[in-house]
Motif scaffolding. Sequence first.
Motif, PDB file in Angstrom:
ATOM      1  N   GLY A 455       0.794  -1.216   0.000  1.00 49.87           N
ATOM      2  CA  GLY A 455       0.000   0.000   0.000  1.00 49.87           C
ATOM      3  C   GLY A 455       0.834   1.277   0.000  1.00 49.87           C
ATOM      4  O   GLY A 455       0.294   2.364  -0.188  1.00 49.87           O
ATOM      5  N   SER A 456       2.160   1.141   0.209  1.00 47.33           N
ATOM      6  CA  SER A 456       2.995   2.327   0.469  1.00 47.33           C
ATOM      7  C   SER A 456       2.740   3.479  -0.506  1.00 47.33           C
ATOM      8  O   SER A 456       2.478   4.606  -0.097  1.00 47.33           O
ATOM      9  CB  SER A 456       4.477   1.969   0.412  1.00 47.33           C
ATOM     10  OG  SER A 456       4.697   0.791   1.107  1.00 47.33           O
ATOM     11  N   LEU A 458       0.325   4.022  -2.662  1.00 47.15           N
ATOM     12  CA  LEU A 458      -1.050   4.516  -2.670  1.00 47.15           C
ATOM     13  C   LEU A 458      -1.352   5.347  -1.423  1.00 47.15           C
ATOM     14  O   LEU A 458      -2.061   6.350  -1.482  1.00 47.15           O
ATOM     15  CB  LEU A 458      -1.994   3.313  -2.746  1.00 47.15           C
ATOM     16  CG  LEU A 458      -3.414   3.600  -3.201  1.00 47.15           C
ATOM     17  CD1 LEU A 458      -3.389   4.264  -4.571  1.00 47.15           C
ATOM     18  CD2 LEU A 458      -4.220   2.308  -3.256  1.00 47.15           C
ATOM     19  N   ILE A 459      -0.787   4.932  -0.280  1.00 46.75           N
ATOM     20  CA  ILE A 459      -1.073   5.629   0.977  1.00 46.75           C
ATOM     21  C   ILE A 459      -0.578   7.072   0.917  1.00 46.75           C
ATOM     22  O   ILE A 459      -1.286   8.010   1.307  1.00 46.75           O
ATOM     23  CB  ILE A 459      -0.435   4.871   2.162  1.00 46.75           C
ATOM     24  CG1 ILE A 459      -1.203   3.579   2.414  1.00 46.75           C
ATOM     25  CG2 ILE A 459      -0.435   5.732   3.422  1.00 46.75           C
ATOM     26  CD1 ILE A 459      -0.473   2.591   3.297  1.00 46.75           C
ATOM     27  N   GLY A 460       0.625   7.261   0.362  1.00 48.25           N
ATOM     28  CA  GLY A 460       1.169   8.608   0.254  1.00 48.25           C
ATOM     29  C   GLY A 460       0.292   9.491  -0.617  1.00 48.25           C
ATOM     30  O   GLY A 460      -0.163  10.565  -0.199  1.00 48.25           O
ATOM     31  N   VAL A 461       0.017   9.011  -1.837  1.00 44.58           N
ATOM     32  CA  VAL A 461      -0.756   9.804  -2.789  1.00 44.58           C
ATOM     33  C   VAL A 461      -2.199   9.958  -2.315  1.00 44.58           C
ATOM     34  O   VAL A 461      -2.762  11.054  -2.319  1.00 44.58           O
ATOM     35  CB  VAL A 461      -0.722   9.131  -4.185  1.00 44.58           C
ATOM     36  CG1 VAL A 461      -1.520   9.947  -5.184  1.00 44.58           C
ATOM     37  CG2 VAL A 461       0.710   8.968  -4.644  1.00 44.58           C
ATOM     38  N   GLY A 462      -2.782   8.835  -1.903  1.00 44.81           N
ATOM     39  CA  GLY A 462      -4.197   8.834  -1.523  1.00 44.81           C
ATOM     40  C   GLY A 462      -4.470   9.743  -0.339  1.00 44.81           C
ATOM     41  O   GLY A 462      -5.427  10.540  -0.361  1.00 44.81           O
ATOM     42  N   THR A 463      -3.633   9.665   0.699  1.00 41.24           N
ATOM     43  CA  THR A 463      -3.856  10.505   1.875  1.00 41.24           C
ATOM     44  C   THR A 463      -3.760  11.979   1.482  1.00 41.24           C
ATOM     45  O   THR A 463      -4.640  12.788   1.839  1.00 41.24           O
ATOM     46  CB  THR A 463      -2.821  10.181   2.971  1.00 41.24           C
ATOM     47  OG1 THR A 463      -2.849   8.783   3.230  1.00 41.24           O
ATOM     48  CG2 THR A 463      -3.120  10.932   4.246  1.00 41.24           C
ATOM     49  N   SER A 464      -2.715  12.312   0.721  1.00 34.63           N
ATOM     50  CA  SER A 464      -2.544  13.716   0.318  1.00 34.63           C
ATOM     51  C   SER A 464      -3.745  14.202  -0.484  1.00 34.63           C
ATOM     52  O   SER A 464      -4.233  15.317  -0.291  1.00 34.63           O
ATOM     53  CB  SER A 464      -1.274  13.880  -0.516  1.00 34.63           C
ATOM     54  OG  SER A 464      -0.213  13.208   0.100  1.00 34.63           O
ATOM     55  N   VAL A 466      -6.897  13.027  -0.576  1.00 38.59           N
ATOM     56  CA  VAL A 466      -8.129  13.150   0.206  1.00 38.59           C
ATOM     57  C   VAL A 466      -8.057  14.371   1.127  1.00 38.59           C
ATOM     58  O   VAL A 466      -9.031  15.122   1.262  1.00 38.59           O
ATOM     59  CB  VAL A 466      -8.403  11.857   1.011  1.00 38.59           C
ATOM     60  CG1 VAL A 466      -9.542  12.055   1.989  1.00 38.59           C
ATOM     61  CG2 VAL A 466      -8.712  10.710   0.059  1.00 38.59           C
ATOM     62  N   VAL A 467      -6.893  14.592   1.757  1.00 37.93           N
ATOM     63  CA  VAL A 467      -6.763  15.755   2.634  1.00 37.93           C
ATOM     64  C   VAL A 467      -6.906  17.033   1.815  1.00 37.93           C
ATOM     65  O   VAL A 467      -7.603  17.977   2.219  1.00 37.93           O
ATOM     66  CB  VAL A 467      -5.418  15.732   3.392  1.00 37.93           C
ATOM     67  CG1 VAL A 467      -5.189  17.051   4.119  1.00 37.93           C
ATOM     68  CG2 VAL A 467      -5.389  14.586   4.382  1.00 37.93           C
ATOM     69  N   GLY A 470     -10.564  17.492   0.921  1.00 41.88           N
ATOM     70  CA  GLY A 470     -11.329  17.906   2.099  1.00 41.88           C
ATOM     71  C   GLY A 470     -11.050  19.360   2.435  1.00 41.88           C
ATOM     72  O   GLY A 470     -11.971  20.145   2.693  1.00 41.88           O
ATOM     73  N   PHE A 471      -9.772  19.724   2.401  1.00 40.80           N
ATOM     74  CA  PHE A 471      -9.379  21.105   2.678  1.00 40.80           C
ATOM     75  C   PHE A 471     -10.005  22.043   1.645  1.00 40.80           C
ATOM     76  O   PHE A 471     -10.565  23.089   1.989  1.00 40.80           O
ATOM     77  CB  PHE A 471      -7.848  21.196   2.653  1.00 40.80           C
ATOM     78  CG  PHE A 471      -7.292  22.548   2.987  1.00 40.80           C
ATOM     79  CD1 PHE A 471      -7.733  23.241   4.104  1.00 40.80           C
ATOM     80  CD2 PHE A 471      -6.309  23.126   2.193  1.00 40.80           C
ATOM     81  CE1 PHE A 471      -7.208  24.482   4.424  1.00 40.80           C
ATOM     82  CE2 PHE A 471      -5.781  24.370   2.499  1.00 40.80           C
ATOM     83  CZ  PHE A 471      -6.231  25.046   3.616  1.00 40.80           C
TER      84      PHE A 471
END
Lengths: 500, 422
Positions: A455-456, A458-464, A466-467, A470-471
């Motif tokens: 997941g490494s 995807l986690i970096g790109v995906g979290t950024s 989504v944040v 949302g922002f």
Amino acid sequence: MRERITFFHPTDTGVLPENLNRDNGGLEGPVLETTREDRLTLGLDQLPAEVASVLNGFSHLHVAWNSPVAYRTLEPFAARLSPGLHVLFDPTAAGTSDKSDLCSLIQIFSHRDCSVDEANHSRKAIPTTITGPEGSLQPKQFFQPLEELSHFAKWLSSEVCGAEDDACQSRAQRLLSAAGLDITYDAASKTAKVSAFWPLKRQSVSVPFSPHRRTEVGILTLGNPPNLAPDHVGVSGILTTLGEKKQPSPALFAFPARHRLSSSHFSAAFLSPTGLHPTLQLSLIGNQPPKEDAECKPYAYLTLPKTIFADRFQLDGELFMASKNLTALRATSLPVDLEAPAYTTGAWGSSILLELAPPASATTQAWTVEVPLHLRYLKPSETGLESIEVPYPAVFWACSAEQGPEFSQNPFDRAHVGYDTLFESDTVFWHVEPRPEQGDRLVNTISVPVLNEHGSALIGVGTSLVVALGFGWVLWKLYSAVAQNGYQATPKAAEEKKNR
Amino acid sequence: MIPSALFRPLPLFSIAAVLRLTLLVYGIWQDANSALKYTDIDYLVFTDASRLLAKGQSPYDRDTYRYTPLLAWLLLPTAAGPSSSVLFSFGKVVFALADLLAGWLLLRMLQARRGMTPERSGAFAALWLWNPMVATISTRGSSEGLLGVLTAGLLWAVERRRVSLAGVILGLGVHFKIYPFIYAPAIIWWMDAERAGGSVNQMRRPSIKDRLLYFITLSRIELAIVSLATFMLLNILMYSIYGHPFLLHTFLHHVTRIDHRHNFSAYNTLLYLNSADPSAPSSWHAESLAFIPQLLLACLLIPLAIAKKDLATSMLAQTFAFVTFNKVCTSQYFLWYMVFLPLYLPNSSLLRNPKLGISALLLWVGTQGAWLQQGYQLEFLGNSTFFPGLWLSSLAFFATNCWILGIIISDGASDKSAASTQ
């Protein structure tokens, strides 16, 4: 350089002096069910220079290794430790606080360089100190899992033995089948003692002669000399010195013993599912103290690698402890971080001493003890799971001795094993034999859930992403709210204010 | 439905007190009879620290004590006896009383609004006073209830124009838990000359210099000085007694912690990943910029947009944004914004439009439930649910919170809500 080789066999077997062949100066005997201990005493000047310089940094040092493979033993070789490599030491006054000494010492036993964690470039191998009874000075301790002595044997044969010394070379090879090893060094006497121990099994009673050293051999069994004092072990058999013309002489003697064998045994396993807070269950056979006329209490001494730890604040409260068949946490090594992941933890791990609460019934019965533990976070892996190994604890009854025995008189004494210094100096430890439920290893394995590496990315790109979304959404709502209504107080509200 | 007479002050507070008393007594019973404790682990940390204090030691000698020494001082009576004694529960009683006081302040602020019947304001205050989550958290011995009374007290003092008191509470709150500093810009912005009762500028086209001068009012200066002085005096006092460990554990720890362990925050999985391999060149370090959206929203944009219109809703939205965009988030943090809900809800679109309100509630509970389910799988069953389960559910919870935050902001800025507070 002196050498002492001792065979201890059960009382129902034995070897007659006439069956010992003493041609060529050595000793050739029959194959026998017996234990064996080889002890070598060396002066500092007889050691390789690099080792001698490392030892110079310690005022007292004990390196103790026990095999993770279950083995049988006989008194007086009753002491048990968690399987793995233990180092207990007092630095000299000059201060060997630098752990490079400790690490160069450990590199004799393992190819891993303990001073640097390759992946993190962070220092590890920080030794800990266990808190003892008030005011007592405790040695620093270090532990590392170690499956076998092959690295040590290789080091011995290449660095110590010399290519042409066949006796020494075969000695080094024999270490591969040893169940225990002790190396003690004392700055006061400037001598190091190296003892290797082979468990109770069928082996030949034979010792080759070497002109390089004086070798004493004893073939002994438990005996009953007259007027055996309490807490003493009686021994009978024959003693001889290789290379001398004298016939083996019979011997009958006794000495006080710090470590004894109790008749009970135990196994250890983790309750399923283990989750992130595994419970180690000890199943003990026998709840009766080994000695009726002494004050005896059962204990478990756990040696925990850094991946798993006990929360010393949790192991408190009468009801909670009683529900686990525990009496109290008597000692814990420090420091123990209660939150950090394994990959940022500097200390090697931790050790704790727990007093157990056996059922009070007068008849012998089986009972269990539960030790709540916690896993640290480990690095992400390919599979999302990582295996860790947790060694069996040492379980024993600690009994008060009757008349302050001088354990140092015991030629086979094993002191400074981690837990003994936490008790009064005249305490006798009656060891409960560890017996694995399955297989022959005194180690439990737990599968620790970790982040799956897949997941490494995807986690970096995906979290950024989504944040950011949302922002962005909240910004948009703020913008449209201000665009529509402005940011000043509404006239109504302002009006109200004025009218107040 | 609940008879409206119960929302009159006497029954309102009696029920709230009985609820807490029952939980308190039940907790003592459970602690004495079960190996599974009702009392929160944190409470044992506080009381251990108080015990050390009573022995003349530093509260920071207790591992994981990461609070101001004030808390250990406050709980000193608990050190008088063993953990089975009645006095041991002293702290829980203080926390529960703090709940009730916060509820009373909420009620006073609701009553001050136009067109609110006593029953209606009581019903909204009951959202806090009768909230089982609030009552459980404080009777289990978690100190978050103290934050509730501090922030409610801050808003109350500001609304009552008690500037010095507000400054003291603000300074104390920031010393206690850092995050209340986000309220300072909102209050300063809100406290314009009209509200603060100063002379109102009548100029048609004021210059920038005039505007600046106009901005600097006596009450704004008073609030700034009093709050800063309170904050610094407390810090200097604690530093002089407890030295570096005070700074380290109360403040610096919260800046440097890694927060690798699973929690509700959207950043959590990323933090775990990057903490395990900080040198990986390909990894994204978005988390190191996390403070930008968080502080922009909580300290600047939200107060600018809505503080003048509706201070209570602004404080709610700021807290909500702070918690949502924080790098670590546990359910105790939800209490931080729940205290403002009774003030926001009466004029909110969540109540006006029940469909919207119920959807928001279901999504908030549902995404949280999904996360908890994944967390249970990980924590108790040992399944590796970090990815994708926990990660996705934390993102879903984050998205839900952003959506709700948008609604709160729209409500706060709209003229309908237009705080009919005094």
